[in-house]
Design an enzyme around this catalytic site. Sequence first.
Site, PDB file in Angstrom:
ATOM      1  N   GLY A 149      67.487 -79.286  21.149  1.00 52.84           N
ATOM      2  CA  GLY A 149      67.741 -79.804  22.477  1.00 52.84           C
ATOM      3  C   GLY A 149      67.177 -78.918  23.566  1.00 52.84           C
ATOM      4  O   GLY A 149      66.520 -77.904  23.308  1.00 52.84           O
ATOM      5  N   CYS A 150      67.462 -79.290  24.810  1.00 58.15           N
ATOM      6  CA  CYS A 150      66.848 -78.624  25.964  1.00 58.15           C
ATOM      7  C   CYS A 150      67.417 -77.237  26.214  1.00 58.15           C
ATOM      8  O   CYS A 150      66.677 -76.255  26.351  1.00 58.15           O
ATOM      9  CB  CYS A 150      66.997 -79.498  27.202  1.00 58.15           C
ATOM     10  SG  CYS A 150      68.685 -80.103  27.498  1.00 58.15           S
ATOM     11  N   TYR A 151      68.736 -77.132  26.288  1.00 56.10           N
ATOM     12  CA  TYR A 151      69.340 -75.825  26.510  1.00 56.10           C
ATOM     13  C   TYR A 151      68.952 -74.850  25.406  1.00 56.10           C
ATOM     14  O   TYR A 151      68.637 -73.688  25.655  1.00 56.10           O
ATOM     15  CB  TYR A 151      70.864 -75.937  26.539  1.00 56.10           C
ATOM     16  CG  TYR A 151      71.469 -76.337  27.860  1.00 56.10           C
ATOM     17  CD1 TYR A 151      71.143 -75.669  29.043  1.00 56.10           C
ATOM     18  CD2 TYR A 151      72.425 -77.349  27.922  1.00 56.10           C
ATOM     19  CE1 TYR A 151      71.734 -76.020  30.250  1.00 56.10           C
ATOM     20  CE2 TYR A 151      73.022 -77.701  29.123  1.00 56.10           C
ATOM     21  CZ  TYR A 151      72.675 -77.033  30.284  1.00 56.10           C
ATOM     22  OH  TYR A 151      73.264 -77.379  31.486  1.00 56.10           O
ATOM     23  N   CYS A 154      65.152 -73.678  25.416  1.00 56.27           N
ATOM     24  CA  CYS A 154      64.901 -72.716  26.487  1.00 56.27           C
ATOM     25  C   CYS A 154      65.580 -71.379  26.202  1.00 56.27           C
ATOM     26  O   CYS A 154      64.974 -70.309  26.332  1.00 56.27           O
ATOM     27  CB  CYS A 154      65.390 -73.283  27.818  1.00 56.27           C
ATOM     28  SG  CYS A 154      64.743 -72.412  29.263  1.00 56.27           S
ATOM     29  N   GLY A 323      62.145 -80.141  26.131  1.00 60.43           N
ATOM     30  CA  GLY A 323      63.539 -80.120  25.703  1.00 60.43           C
ATOM     31  C   GLY A 323      63.973 -81.328  24.911  1.00 60.43           C
ATOM     32  O   GLY A 323      65.133 -81.410  24.490  1.00 60.43           O
TER      33      GLY A 323
END
Length: 351
Positions: A149-151, A154, A323
């Site tokens: 996922g995005c979180y 990153c 993401g």
Amino acid sequence: MIKAGIIGATGYAGAELVRILARHKEVSIAWLGSRSYIDKKYASVYQNMFQLVEGSCLDDQLDQLVDEVDVVFTATPQGYLASVMKEEYLEKARFIDLSADYRFQDVDVYEAWYKIEHKSPQLMEEAVYGLCELNREQVKKARLVANPGCYTTCSILTAYPLVKEGLIDPDTLIVDAKSGASGAGRGAKVNNLFCEVNENIKAYGIATHRHTPEIEEQLSYAAGRQVTINFTPHLVPMNRGILATEYASLVKNPDGSLPDEKQIRGAYEKYFAQEKFIRLLEAGVFPETKWTEGSNYVDIGFQVDMRTGRIIMIGALDNLVKGAAGQAVQNMNLMFGFAEAEGLDLVPLFP
């Protein structure tokens, strides 16, 4: 040319998959699955696709649809794919799941954090964690990819080289991350209404957010031991973007000195210098979400704080591209032997 099917094609991540695949030279979209819009023309759900994407949305009957494609993308809520996946499907097509159903090796961790019974735990060991820059060779051979996922993308990439090289103590890592409202999905929720989000910023999932164990698991592989972190997400009033500001204590060199800017930069370059989609910014320049919007790039910057013996690392990406959908297409490119950047040469939008 291969054929792709998308389940959950009318969510934000699904729509981004459609946008990217519509211009991919090696892929045609065979069908678009959406329980919410069965038989409705896709371009009437997303009018930006008028005269660009033909066809109507279908129900997600994998028993029939899997026979028509080479790859299936599932941009669906947690628990969906795990509840319907069968070994026979993996013999017919390759799967890239954008949910968390196969991101963990331990089913107990998944069930404890997501509060869902996993219906196909026998496939968790086979699934490859699809963070392309770290697991490229495994992705190439995979039948089932768990798209991060995005979180998590990153947060992991921003700290990974320093954890891997032992330059920071990962147990002191604090991840303070902000996300645009599209990260919460397209469903109607009071907390995501304009008047709730606009002119507001709020933390949520404090000490309990379910992306925490995913970040910990991947950084534990880098560290070679169990890692425990603090992760706090925030919702900010913008459509797209993730900005993760990460803090950790530096580990002293054998001579007692602290790692300096040159040493830290050398670690990032060791792992990411050849990575097309990771941009290590120049000294004194720090990522902004606007610089990655609409693209598959991750921007990373850092500042060594000799006064406190800590480092501040900052990463930014578009939560719907790198993401989610962009990373999924990057995984697909690896799985089918296409150029890794095919369909993903997306110049960031500005302003």
